[in-house]
Design a protein around this motif. Structure first.
Motif, PDB file in Angstrom:
ATOM      1  N   LEU A  31       0.832  -1.202   0.000  1.00  0.00           N
ATOM      2  CA  LEU A  31       0.000   0.000   0.000  1.00  0.00           C
ATOM      3  C   LEU A  31       0.867   1.251   0.000  1.00  0.00           C
ATOM      4  O   LEU A  31       1.980   1.258   0.533  1.00  0.00           O
ATOM      5  CB  LEU A  31      -0.908   0.011   1.230  1.00  0.00           C
ATOM      6  CG  LEU A  31      -1.897  -1.145   1.377  1.00  0.00           C
ATOM      7  CD1 LEU A  31      -2.703  -0.982   2.658  1.00  0.00           C
ATOM      8  CD2 LEU A  31      -2.821  -1.227   0.168  1.00  0.00           C
ATOM      9  N   VAL A  32       0.340   2.302  -0.569  1.00  0.00           N
ATOM     10  CA  VAL A  32       1.014   3.591  -0.535  1.00  0.00           C
ATOM     11  C   VAL A  32       0.934   4.152   0.883  1.00  0.00           C
ATOM     12  O   VAL A  32      -0.150   4.140   1.488  1.00  0.00           O
ATOM     13  CB  VAL A  32       0.347   4.574  -1.524  1.00  0.00           C
ATOM     14  CG1 VAL A  32       0.971   5.958  -1.407  1.00  0.00           C
ATOM     15  CG2 VAL A  32       0.444   4.048  -2.946  1.00  0.00           C
ATOM     16  N   PRO A  33       2.049   4.610   1.453  1.00  0.00           N
ATOM     17  CA  PRO A  33       1.979   5.213   2.787  1.00  0.00           C
ATOM     18  C   PRO A  33       0.944   6.326   2.842  1.00  0.00           C
ATOM     19  O   PRO A  33       0.868   7.164   1.946  1.00  0.00           O
ATOM     20  CB  PRO A  33       3.405   5.759   2.990  1.00  0.00           C
ATOM     21  CG  PRO A  33       4.264   4.867   2.159  1.00  0.00           C
ATOM     22  CD  PRO A  33       3.437   4.553   0.936  1.00  0.00           C
ATOM     23  N   GLY A  34       0.152   6.312   3.886  1.00  0.00           N
ATOM     24  CA  GLY A  34      -0.925   7.288   4.025  1.00  0.00           C
ATOM     25  C   GLY A  34      -2.288   6.742   3.655  1.00  0.00           C
ATOM     26  O   GLY A  34      -3.306   7.397   3.871  1.00  0.00           O
ATOM     27  N   THR A  35      -2.313   5.498   3.115  1.00  0.00           N
ATOM     28  CA  THR A  35      -3.591   4.901   2.710  1.00  0.00           C
ATOM     29  C   THR A  35      -4.523   4.741   3.906  1.00  0.00           C
ATOM     30  O   THR A  35      -5.713   5.094   3.848  1.00  0.00           O
ATOM     31  CB  THR A  35      -3.361   3.535   2.042  1.00  0.00           C
ATOM     32  OG1 THR A  35      -2.579   3.712   0.856  1.00  0.00           O
ATOM     33  CG2 THR A  35      -4.687   2.882   1.676  1.00  0.00           C
ATOM     34  N   THR A  36      -3.995   4.213   4.998  1.00  0.00           N
ATOM     35  CA  THR A  36      -4.824   4.014   6.196  1.00  0.00           C
ATOM     36  C   THR A  36      -5.352   5.342   6.718  1.00  0.00           C
ATOM     37  O   THR A  36      -6.530   5.468   7.069  1.00  0.00           O
ATOM     38  CB  THR A  36      -4.016   3.319   7.304  1.00  0.00           C
ATOM     39  OG1 THR A  36      -3.395   2.150   6.788  1.00  0.00           O
ATOM     40  CG2 THR A  36      -4.915   2.940   8.475  1.00  0.00           C
ATOM     41  N   GLU A  37      -4.477   6.329   6.762  1.00  0.00           N
ATOM     42  CA  GLU A  37      -4.868   7.646   7.267  1.00  0.00           C
ATOM     43  C   GLU A  37      -5.985   8.242   6.416  1.00  0.00           C
ATOM     44  O   GLU A  37      -6.933   8.849   6.941  1.00  0.00           O
ATOM     45  CB  GLU A  37      -3.647   8.567   7.284  1.00  0.00           C
ATOM     46  CG  GLU A  37      -3.893   9.916   7.926  1.00  0.00           C
ATOM     47  CD  GLU A  37      -2.615  10.710   8.078  1.00  0.00           C
ATOM     48  OE1 GLU A  37      -2.641  11.718   8.810  1.00  0.00           O
ATOM     49  OE2 GLU A  37      -1.596  10.335   7.469  1.00  0.00           O
ATOM     50  N   LYS A  38      -5.891   8.076   5.101  1.00  0.00           N
ATOM     51  CA  LYS A  38      -6.919   8.606   4.205  1.00  0.00           C
ATOM     52  C   LYS A  38      -8.270   7.966   4.484  1.00  0.00           C
ATOM     53  O   LYS A  38      -9.302   8.649   4.519  1.00  0.00           O
ATOM     54  CB  LYS A  38      -6.506   8.362   2.756  1.00  0.00           C
ATOM     55  CG  LYS A  38      -7.459   8.946   1.730  1.00  0.00           C
ATOM     56  CD  LYS A  38      -6.941   8.730   0.309  1.00  0.00           C
ATOM     57  CE  LYS A  38      -7.888   9.314  -0.731  1.00  0.00           C
ATOM     58  NZ  LYS A  38      -7.390   9.117  -2.109  1.00  0.00           N
ATOM     59  N   ILE A  39      -8.271   6.662   4.706  1.00  0.00           N
ATOM     60  CA  ILE A  39      -9.523   5.963   5.018  1.00  0.00           C
ATOM     61  C   ILE A  39     -10.043   6.389   6.390  1.00  0.00           C
ATOM     62  O   ILE A  39     -11.233   6.679   6.572  1.00  0.00           O
ATOM     63  CB  ILE A  39      -9.300   4.441   4.973  1.00  0.00           C
ATOM     64  CG1 ILE A  39      -9.039   3.986   3.529  1.00  0.00           C
ATOM     65  CG2 ILE A  39     -10.512   3.688   5.562  1.00  0.00           C
ATOM     66  CD1 ILE A  39      -8.602   2.545   3.401  1.00  0.00           C
ATOM     67  N   ALA A  40      -9.144   6.452   7.375  1.00  0.00           N
ATOM     68  CA  ALA A  40      -9.545   6.762   8.751  1.00  0.00           C
ATOM     69  C   ALA A  40     -10.159   8.139   8.871  1.00  0.00           C
ATOM     70  O   ALA A  40     -11.105   8.345   9.644  1.00  0.00           O
ATOM     71  CB  ALA A  40      -8.339   6.635   9.677  1.00  0.00           C
ATOM     72  N   PHE A  41      -9.620   9.103   8.105  1.00  0.00           N
ATOM     73  CA  PHE A  41     -10.083  10.474   8.248  1.00  0.00           C
ATOM     74  C   PHE A  41     -11.061  10.909   7.170  1.00  0.00           C
ATOM     75  O   PHE A  41     -11.357  12.104   7.035  1.00  0.00           O
ATOM     76  CB  PHE A  41      -8.890  11.425   8.322  1.00  0.00           C
ATOM     77  CG  PHE A  41      -8.156  11.304   9.634  1.00  0.00           C
ATOM     78  CD1 PHE A  41      -8.768  11.659  10.816  1.00  0.00           C
ATOM     79  CD2 PHE A  41      -6.866  10.806   9.684  1.00  0.00           C
ATOM     80  CE1 PHE A  41      -8.120  11.536  12.032  1.00  0.00           C
ATOM     81  CE2 PHE A  41      -6.197  10.670  10.891  1.00  0.00           C
ATOM     82  CZ  PHE A  41      -6.824  11.037  12.068  1.00  0.00           C
ATOM     83  N   ALA A  42     -11.592   9.944   6.434  1.00  0.00           N
ATOM     84  CA  ALA A  42     -12.725  10.257   5.569  1.00  0.00           C
ATOM     85  C   ALA A  42     -13.873  10.726   6.468  1.00  0.00           C
ATOM     86  O   ALA A  42     -14.091  10.156   7.541  1.00  0.00           O
ATOM     87  CB  ALA A  42     -13.140   9.023   4.773  1.00  0.00           C
ATOM     88  N   PRO A  43     -14.590  11.780   6.087  1.00  0.00           N
ATOM     89  CA  PRO A  43     -15.607  12.350   6.980  1.00  0.00           C
ATOM     90  C   PRO A  43     -16.618  11.342   7.521  1.00  0.00           C
ATOM     91  O   PRO A  43     -17.037  11.452   8.680  1.00  0.00           O
ATOM     92  CB  PRO A  43     -16.294  13.401   6.088  1.00  0.00           C
ATOM     93  CG  PRO A  43     -15.249  13.774   5.095  1.00  0.00           C
ATOM     94  CD  PRO A  43     -14.469  12.528   4.826  1.00  0.00           C
TER      95      PRO A  43
END
Length: 209
Positions: A31-43
């Motif tokens: 996975l591209v680094p930051g993938t989890t963060e992008k999912i977690a902080f989706a509104p």
């Protein structure tokens, strides 16, 4: 005293989430680094978590479900837990300044975060280092909603015009100023030295002049 209380954000002022190891795991899973963060902080996930409408456990499971579309179920679950449980790098200089201030006036944390913040503080060795911890999950609203500022001022036992508010986001500081608070947009410890000088020891007062 110039202030009767200091209200301070936690993340990106006192503590900085360390995702170094987590991003290494993301790469190992393709996975591209930051993938989890992008999912977690989706509104649709972050807002209910921050406002206490879902538990930290439910947020973790929802993140894992989003990751499972990109990685295997086991990797998704491990990545989700690793992201939620990531440690913090603590700025010792800021903590030192706030400890000096706390000897004179109450210091209250005000954070848009889940109730897990108390556990984060304990892990970082900061349990009991503040007079109160006010989170968006606890109050049910997030900065810049005025209610969270009012809750923090009440927890400090101070009137809003007698509070100093510190945050790394200008919009959050602007909202505090609208309530009559003195506001500081934080970028580095020097941003605090001048405004806190009357509450600091002689060495720090000299360094700020």
């Amino acid at each position: 005293m110039p202030f009767d209380a200091v209200l301070c954000d936690f993340y990106d002022v006192i503590g900085y989430v360390d995702l170094t190891e987590h991003e290494r795991r993301e790469r190992a899973c393709g996975l591209v680094p930051g993938t989890t963060e992008k999912i977690a902080f989706a509104p649709e996930l972050a807002v209910p978590a921050a406002l206490g409408r879902i538990t930290v456990g439910q947020w973790t499971e929802a993140i894992a479900a989003g990751l499972a579309r990109l990685a295997g179920p086991q990797d998704a679950a491990e990545l989700s837990r690793g992201f939620i449980e990531a440690g913090c790098r603590i700025d010792a200089e800021v903590v030192g300044l706030l400890r000096q201030v706390r000897a004179r006036v109450p210091v209250v944390l005000v954070s848009n975060s889940t109730l897990q913040l108390n556990a984060v503080l304990e892990t970082a060795g900061l349990g009991g280092s503040f007079d109160a911890v006010v989170t968006s999950a606890q109050v049910g609203v997030a900065k810049p909603n005025r209610r969270i500022y009012e809750a923090a001022a009440q927890a400090a036992g101070a009137a809003a015009p007698r509070c100093l508010f510190v945050d790394d986001r200008a919009a959050n500081v602007d909202a505090a100023v609208e309530l009559g608070m003195t506001g500081v947009v934080y970028r580095e410890p020097d941003d605090l030295l001048g405004v806190l000088a009357p509450l600091l020891d002689e060495d720090h007062r000299s360094s700020s002049s």
